[in-house]
Design a protein around this motif. Structure first.
Motif, PDB file in Angstrom:
ATOM      1  N   GLU A   1      38.162 -54.964 -17.661  1.00  0.00           N
ATOM      2  CA  GLU A   1      37.984 -56.030 -18.636  1.00  0.00           C
ATOM      3  C   GLU A   1      39.031 -57.115 -18.439  1.00  0.00           C
ATOM      4  O   GLU A   1      38.906 -58.224 -18.946  1.00  0.00           O
TER       5      GLU A   1
ATOM      6  N   TYR B   1      34.723 -50.832 -25.630  1.00  0.00           N
ATOM      7  CA  TYR B   1      34.275 -51.575 -26.815  1.00  0.00           C
ATOM      8  C   TYR B   1      33.296 -50.652 -27.506  1.00  0.00           C
ATOM      9  O   TYR B   1      32.281 -50.269 -26.922  1.00  0.00           O
TER      10      TYR B   1
ATOM     11  N   HIS C   1      47.338 -55.186 -22.912  1.00  0.00           N
ATOM     12  CA  HIS C   1      47.041 -56.190 -21.884  1.00  0.00           C
ATOM     13  C   HIS C   1      47.274 -57.576 -22.449  1.00  0.00           C
ATOM     14  O   HIS C   1      47.648 -57.724 -23.606  1.00  0.00           O
TER      15      HIS C   1
ATOM     16  N   ASP D   1      44.266 -61.471 -28.426  1.00  0.00           N
ATOM     17  CA  ASP D   1      43.904 -60.684 -29.614  1.00  0.00           C
ATOM     18  C   ASP D   1      44.655 -59.359 -29.657  1.00  0.00           C
ATOM     19  O   ASP D   1      44.518 -58.605 -30.621  1.00  0.00           O
ATOM     20  N   HIS D   2      45.461 -59.086 -28.643  1.00  0.00           N
ATOM     21  CA  HIS D   2      46.248 -57.850 -28.646  1.00  0.00           C
ATOM     22  C   HIS D   2      47.738 -58.082 -28.854  1.00  0.00           C
ATOM     23  O   HIS D   2      48.431 -57.160 -29.282  1.00  0.00           O
TER      24      HIS D   2
ATOM     25  N   ASP E   1      40.867 -51.997 -24.362  1.00  0.00           N
ATOM     26  CA  ASP E   1      39.687 -52.800 -24.014  1.00  0.00           C
ATOM     27  C   ASP E   1      38.876 -52.288 -22.824  1.00  0.00           C
ATOM     28  O   ASP E   1      37.943 -52.949 -22.383  1.00  0.00           O
TER      29      ASP E   1
ATOM     30  N   HIS F   1      38.326 -52.503 -29.610  1.00  0.00           N
ATOM     31  CA  HIS F   1      37.431 -53.169 -30.558  1.00  0.00           C
ATOM     32  C   HIS F   1      36.441 -52.144 -31.086  1.00  0.00           C
ATOM     33  O   HIS F   1      35.818 -51.425 -30.307  1.00  0.00           O
TER      34      HIS F   1
ATOM     35  N   ASN G   1      39.176 -56.028 -33.973  1.00  0.00           N
ATOM     36  CA  ASN G   1      40.319 -55.533 -33.202  1.00  0.00           C
ATOM     37  C   ASN G   1      40.803 -54.193 -33.749  1.00  0.00           C
ATOM     38  O   ASN G   1      41.051 -54.056 -34.943  1.00  0.00           O
TER      39      ASN G   1
HETATM   40 ZN   LIG Z   1      40.467 -57.408 -26.895  1.00  0.00          ZN
END
Ligand SMILES: [Zn+2]
Length: 275
Positions: A157, A179, A79, A83-84, A176, A212, A35
């Motif tokens: 995404e 990547y 978003h 993971d964000h 995102d 990422h 991340n």
């Molecule tokens: Zn992500």
């Protein structure tokens, strides 16, 4: 950092008279997905982008930002993928958080479900959910003397994605949509996603900050366009699940973070829930 997690990579990506841009990248190893979160440092303050995923990285990102010795004016969440924003509850509960309205609503309505869905993370997950409080509106804004351009990008995404551009610095915070050197999280919107990436290639921007992996240039963005085309072809050829994964692993052995396949394959091919 706990023993099983490698140290993050931190770097100054770009510096001008008015702005310094920093990137913080979590582990590429094991099941981690590298991340990438960012700090836009201006004369008097900091603007942060995304909050990291696992608690130790969220805390380390906060420490890095605090170490710059300027107040965090705000943090933008790009978003709704956890993971964000998971890291908000770990390390940024005292910070004003901006997001698209769709992202705010999602975290408000499904944030707790998403947190309990990640129970396997144990104490790597946040202890609570923090919902973004302020709306990020598309358009231009001057913040501490620097021009920002915000956009709401649909169907790539993710359904709704915020991008932040700094036209006077040549930096495009793509999160995102890009990547960089890692396997991407694929969705059914590969065509539109590719079009957005092709527009980036024709833009005046030089640095593309990903969600990422390491900061990207246009060559890296072009490699992702090619990857999406190969994935689209594989879907067209009828590959699904493990066969689809093996195809992409073999074709792109240089890409890192294959753990992402296990996150998106059940959603792309199996109808699993979106969070
Ligand atoms: Zn992500």
């Amino acid at each position: 950092m706990p023993a099983q997690l490698s140290d993050p990579i931190t770097m100054v990506v770009k510096q001008t008279d008015d702005v310094r841009i920093h990137t913080f990248v979590a582990s590429f190893a094991q099941n981690n997905i590298a991340n990438a979160t960012h700090v836009i440092e201006t004369e008097n303050q900091l603007v942060l982008v995304d909050a990291q995923f696992l608690a130790p990285y969220a805390r380390a990102f906060r420490e890095y930002a605090d170490g710059l010795g300027k107040p965090i004016e705000r943090l933008y969440v790009s978003h709704r993928h956890p993971d964000h924003w998971f890291g908000l509850g770990t390390a940024f509960a005292d910070v004003t958080v901006y997001a698209l309205p769709e992202t705010m609503t999602f975290v408000d309505e499904h944030g707790e479900d998403s947190r309990s869905d990640h129970w396997k993370l144990g104490d790597l997950a946040p202890e609570r959910v923090v919902v973004p409080q302020k709306t990020a509106d598309p358009g231009e804004e001057m913040i501490d003397g620097v021009r920002y351009v915000f956009d709401r990008v649909t169907d790539t995404e993710i359904d709704y994605h915020l991008t932040i551009r700094l036209p006077d610095v040549g930096v495009y915070v793509a999160q995102d949509l890009v990547y960089s050197g890692t396997h991407p999280y694929l969705t059914k919107h590969l065509d539109h996603w590719s079009r957005v990436l092709r527009d980036m290639l024709l833009s005046d921007y030089e640095v593309f900050l990903p969600g990422h992996g390491l900061p990207a240039d246009k060559n890296e963005v072009a490699r992702l366009v090619e990857y999406l085309a190969a994935a689209r072809q594989a879907v067209g050829d009828g590959l699904t699940g493990e066969a689809f994964k093996s195809f992409l692993l073999q074709r792109y052995p240089e890409r890192r973070c294959p753990g992402i396949f296990d996150i998106y394959l059940p959603r792309l091919f199996g109808g699993a829930s979106d969070y």
